[in-house]
Design a protein around this motif. Structure first.
Motif, short mmCIF file in Angstrom:
data_model
loop_
_atom_site.label_atom_id
_atom_site.label_comp_id
_atom_site.label_asym_id
_atom_site.label_seq_id
_atom_site.Cartn_x
_atom_site.Cartn_y
_atom_site.Cartn_z
N GLY A 7 0.82 -1.21 0.00
CA GLY A 7 0.00 0.00 0.00
C GLY A 7 0.85 1.25 0.00
O GLY A 7 0.58 2.22 -0.72
N GLU A 8 1.91 1.25 0.81
CA GLU A 8 2.82 2.39 0.84
C GLU A 8 3.50 2.59 -0.50
O GLU A 8 3.70 3.72 -0.94
CB GLU A 8 3.86 2.19 1.95
CG GLU A 8 3.29 2.33 3.34
CD GLU A 8 4.29 1.93 4.43
OE1 GLU A 8 5.49 1.83 4.13
OE2 GLU A 8 3.85 1.75 5.57
N ALA A 9 3.85 1.49 -1.16
CA ALA A 9 4.48 1.59 -2.48
C ALA A 9 3.51 2.21 -3.49
O ALA A 9 3.91 3.04 -4.31
CB ALA A 9 4.95 0.22 -2.95
N LEU A 10 2.24 1.81 -3.44
CA LEU A 10 1.25 2.38 -4.35
C LEU A 10 1.02 3.86 -4.06
O LEU A 10 0.90 4.67 -4.98
CB LEU A 10 -0.07 1.61 -4.26
CG LEU A 10 -0.09 0.28 -4.99
CD1 LEU A 10 -1.34 -0.52 -4.60
CD2 LEU A 10 -0.02 0.46 -6.48
N VAL A 11 0.97 4.23 -2.78
CA VAL A 11 0.81 5.64 -2.41
C VAL A 11 2.00 6.44 -2.94
O VAL A 11 1.84 7.51 -3.54
CB VAL A 11 0.66 5.81 -0.88
CG1 VAL A 11 0.81 7.27 -0.48
CG2 VAL A 11 -0.69 5.28 -0.43
N HIS A 12 3.20 5.91 -2.76
CA HIS A 12 4.41 6.59 -3.23
C HIS A 12 4.37 6.75 -4.75
O HIS A 12 4.69 7.82 -5.28
CB HIS A 12 5.65 5.80 -2.80
CG HIS A 12 6.93 6.41 -3.27
ND1 HIS A 12 7.40 7.61 -2.77
CD2 HIS A 12 7.81 6.00 -4.21
CE1 HIS A 12 8.53 7.91 -3.38
NE2 HIS A 12 8.80 6.95 -4.26
N MET A 13 3.97 5.69 -5.46
CA MET A 13 3.88 5.76 -6.91
C MET A 13 2.91 6.87 -7.33
O MET A 13 3.21 7.67 -8.20
CB MET A 13 3.40 4.43 -7.49
CG MET A 13 3.25 4.47 -9.00
SD MET A 13 1.92 3.50 -9.74
CE MET A 13 0.48 3.84 -8.81
N THR A 19 3.04 14.77 -10.34
CA THR A 19 3.71 15.83 -11.08
C THR A 19 3.72 15.57 -12.58
O THR A 19 4.08 16.46 -13.35
CB THR A 19 5.17 15.98 -10.59
OG1 THR A 19 5.85 14.74 -10.82
CG2 THR A 19 5.22 16.34 -9.13
N LEU A 20 3.33 14.38 -13.00
CA LEU A 20 3.42 14.02 -14.41
C LEU A 20 2.22 14.46 -15.24
O LEU A 20 2.33 14.62 -16.45
CB LEU A 20 3.60 12.50 -14.56
CG LEU A 20 4.86 11.93 -13.93
CD1 LEU A 20 4.87 10.41 -14.08
CD2 LEU A 20 6.10 12.53 -14.55
N HIS A 21 1.09 14.62 -14.62
CA HIS A 21 -0.11 15.01 -15.36
C HIS A 21 -0.97 15.92 -14.49
O HIS A 21 -1.20 15.63 -13.32
CB HIS A 21 -0.91 13.76 -15.76
CG HIS A 21 -1.91 14.03 -16.80
ND1 HIS A 21 -3.12 14.62 -16.53
CD2 HIS A 21 -1.90 13.81 -18.14
CE1 HIS A 21 -3.81 14.75 -17.64
NE2 HIS A 21 -3.08 14.27 -18.63
N PRO A 22 -1.46 17.02 -15.06
CA PRO A 22 -2.26 17.97 -14.26
C PRO A 22 -3.47 17.36 -13.57
O PRO A 22 -3.80 17.75 -12.45
CB PRO A 22 -2.70 19.03 -15.28
CG PRO A 22 -1.82 18.86 -16.46
CD PRO A 22 -1.30 17.46 -16.44
N LYS A 23 -4.13 16.40 -14.21
CA LYS A 23 -5.32 15.81 -13.60
C LYS A 23 -4.99 14.93 -12.41
O LYS A 23 -5.85 14.65 -11.58
CB LYS A 23 -6.09 15.00 -14.64
CG LYS A 23 -6.76 15.86 -15.68
CD LYS A 23 -7.58 15.03 -16.63
CE LYS A 23 -8.26 15.92 -17.66
NZ LYS A 23 -9.04 15.12 -18.62
N LEU A 24 -3.74 14.47 -12.31
CA LEU A 24 -3.35 13.63 -11.18
C LEU A 24 -3.03 14.45 -9.93
O LEU A 24 -2.97 13.91 -8.84
CB LEU A 24 -2.14 12.77 -11.55
CG LEU A 24 -2.41 11.68 -12.58
CD1 LEU A 24 -1.11 10.98 -12.95
CD2 LEU A 24 -3.43 10.68 -12.08
#
Length: 83
Positions: A7-13, A19-24
């Motif tokens: 879960g921590e890895a997914l949160v970190h991802m 920063t890669l896409h404005p909608k994110l």
């Protein structure tokens, strides 16, 4: 099985992808994980891997938007995760 680490890895991802896409940028990683994992129990690496695919497909398909179908996104994401 260390579900917390996965879960921590997914949160970190998701935090890194913000920063890669404005909608994110408006996505709260913990809320996404809570929404998509509600009622699920993960007892194997394969289940966690499939959940990671679900999270990525949700972000690409529903949040960012994609011209590819849901099944195409799943197929490509599974290939990337397992390679």
């Amino acid at each position: 099985m260390k579900n917390a680490n996965a879960g921590e890895a997914l949160v970190h991802m998701m935090e890194m992808c913000n920063t890669l896409h404005p909608k994110l940028r408006s996505v709260n990683p913990k809320e996404v994980l809570a929404l998509l994992s509600f009622g699920k129990t993960f007892t194997s690496r394969a289940q966690l891997r499939n959940f990671a695919v679900d999270v990525i497909v949700y972000l690409v398909g529903e949040v960012v938007g994609s011209k590819y179908s849901h099944s195409e996104l799943i197929e490509v994401t599974q290939q990337k995760i397992t390679s």
